[in-house]
Design an enzyme around this catalytic site. Sequence first.
Site, PDB file in Angstrom:
ATOM      1  N   ASP A 147      25.203 144.208  -6.126  1.00  0.00           N
ATOM      2  CA  ASP A 147      25.467 143.513  -5.766  1.00  0.00           C
ATOM      3  C   ASP A 147      24.463 143.037  -4.441  1.00  0.00           C
ATOM      4  O   ASP A 147      23.833 143.905  -3.766  1.00  0.00           O
ATOM      5  CB  ASP A 147      26.957 143.608  -4.906  1.00  0.00           C
ATOM      6  CG  ASP A 147      27.501 141.651  -5.184  1.00  0.00           C
ATOM      7  OD1 ASP A 147      27.007 141.050  -5.383  1.00  0.00           O
ATOM      8  OD2 ASP A 147      28.641 141.607  -4.016  1.00  0.00           O
ATOM      9  N   ASN A 159      30.041 134.997 -13.519  1.00  0.00           N
ATOM     10  CA  ASN A 159      28.744 134.637 -13.497  1.00  0.00           C
ATOM     11  C   ASN A 159      28.123 133.439 -14.170  1.00  0.00           C
ATOM     12  O   ASN A 159      27.831 132.882 -13.988  1.00  0.00           O
ATOM     13  CB  ASN A 159      27.448 135.997 -13.458  1.00  0.00           C
ATOM     14  CG  ASN A 159      28.319 136.803 -12.343  1.00  0.00           C
ATOM     15  OD1 ASN A 159      27.857 138.082 -12.599  1.00  0.00           O
ATOM     16  ND2 ASN A 159      28.798 136.863 -11.154  1.00  0.00           N
ATOM     17  N   ARG A 180      29.182 151.022  -5.670  1.00  0.00           N
ATOM     18  CA  ARG A 180      28.997 149.138  -5.931  1.00  0.00           C
ATOM     19  C   ARG A 180      27.891 148.455  -4.013  1.00  0.00           C
ATOM     20  O   ARG A 180      28.306 149.407  -2.908  1.00  0.00           O
ATOM     21  CB  ARG A 180      30.078 148.699  -4.869  1.00  0.00           C
ATOM     22  CG  ARG A 180      29.336 146.809  -4.605  1.00  0.00           C
ATOM     23  CD  ARG A 180      31.086 146.005  -4.928  1.00  0.00           C
ATOM     24  NE  ARG A 180      30.753 144.999  -5.759  1.00  0.00           N
ATOM     25  CZ  ARG A 180      31.198 143.871  -5.498  1.00  0.00           C
ATOM     26  NH1 ARG A 180      32.135 144.309  -6.684  1.00  0.00           N
ATOM     27  NH2 ARG A 180      30.949 142.720  -5.314  1.00  0.00           N
TER      28      ARG A 180
END
Length: 263
Positions: free
Chosen positions: A37, A85, A201
Site C-alpha cells: 500500500d 479496487n 502492510r
Amino acid sequence: MALAEMLAVVPAGSDEEALLRRIDFARLPRHVAIIMDGNGRWAASRHLPRVEGHRAGIEAVRSAVESSARLGIPVLTLYAFSVENWKRPDTEVSALMGLLKHYLRLELKSLLRNNIRFKAIGRLERLSEDIRIELREAEARTAANTGMLFNIALSYGGRAEIVDAARQLIREGIAAEDVDESAFAARLYTADQPDPDLLIRTSGELRVSNFLLWQIAYAEIWVTDALWPDFRTRHLLEAIVDYQRRERRYGAITAATAGVGKA
Ligand code: IPE
Ligand code: IPE
Ligand code: MG
C-alpha cells in the site's frame, strides 16, 4: 545455503548484513503475505500522477520476490489488486493492468532463473482475456519449479474467497457434517499452502482490507510507515527479525505467560 546466498548480494557492513546475521534460518516464516500500500501517496508526495507510484512499486515487487526466494521463504503472497479496487477510475485500473502485463513479461525469466513457482489467486474471471493469458502462461511455464511459491492476489477479496469455497462445497455435494475447517481450507484459493505466519502492510495503515481473512487467523502483523515503492530488502529483514522475537501463543498458556502459583 540461504545466509550465504543473501550475504553475497548485500553490501558488506550494511544494515542488511547486520539484520541477516540476526535471522534464525531454522525458524523462517513459512508464508509471508504483503499488503502493498501507499503507491498513490508516494506519487502525490512527488507531485506525480498516481500511476507513477504504481510504476515505481514494480521495483519493490522485484526486490520482495527475489529476496524472499533467496532467504528460503516457502510461500510469498503479494496483494496487488483487490475486488474493491475495481471501484477506482477506469484510467487507474487500466494503468494497473498494463503494468501487471509489463511485469509478467519482463519478470518471467527471473522467476524461472530463481526456481519460483507462480500462481494468481482471486476472481480472475473479471480480468481481461489478455491478462488471463499472460497469467496462465506464467503459471504453466513455472509449474515445475521447486523453489518458492509466489502467489499474486488479483481481483482478490477474502470474503469473496470464502463465498467461493462455500459454493464449491455445495457443488461437490459435501454433507453438512463433513464440512469442517480442513474441508473448507481445502477449497480456498490457497489450498495445500501453509497459512501466513507473517503479514506485512506498508504505508502505516492498521487494517487488513479484505486480505486472506481466513488464512491470517493467527498471523503476526508487522506494519511499516514506508510507502510501497520505498519497500526494500531491509524492511523485509526487519519484519522477519521482529517476527522471530514474538511469542506465538495460539490462545494457549505458555511458560512465559503462566504466572507461578496462580490459577
Ligand atoms: C497500493 O497503493 C496499490 C493498490 C491498491 C493497487 P494505493 O494505490 O492504494 O496507494 P495509496 O494508498 O492511495 O497511497
Ligand atoms: C489494499 O490497499 C489492496 C491492495 C494492496 C491491493 P487499498 O489501498 O485498496 O486499501 P484501503 O482502501 O486503504 O483499505
Ligand atoms: Mg491504498
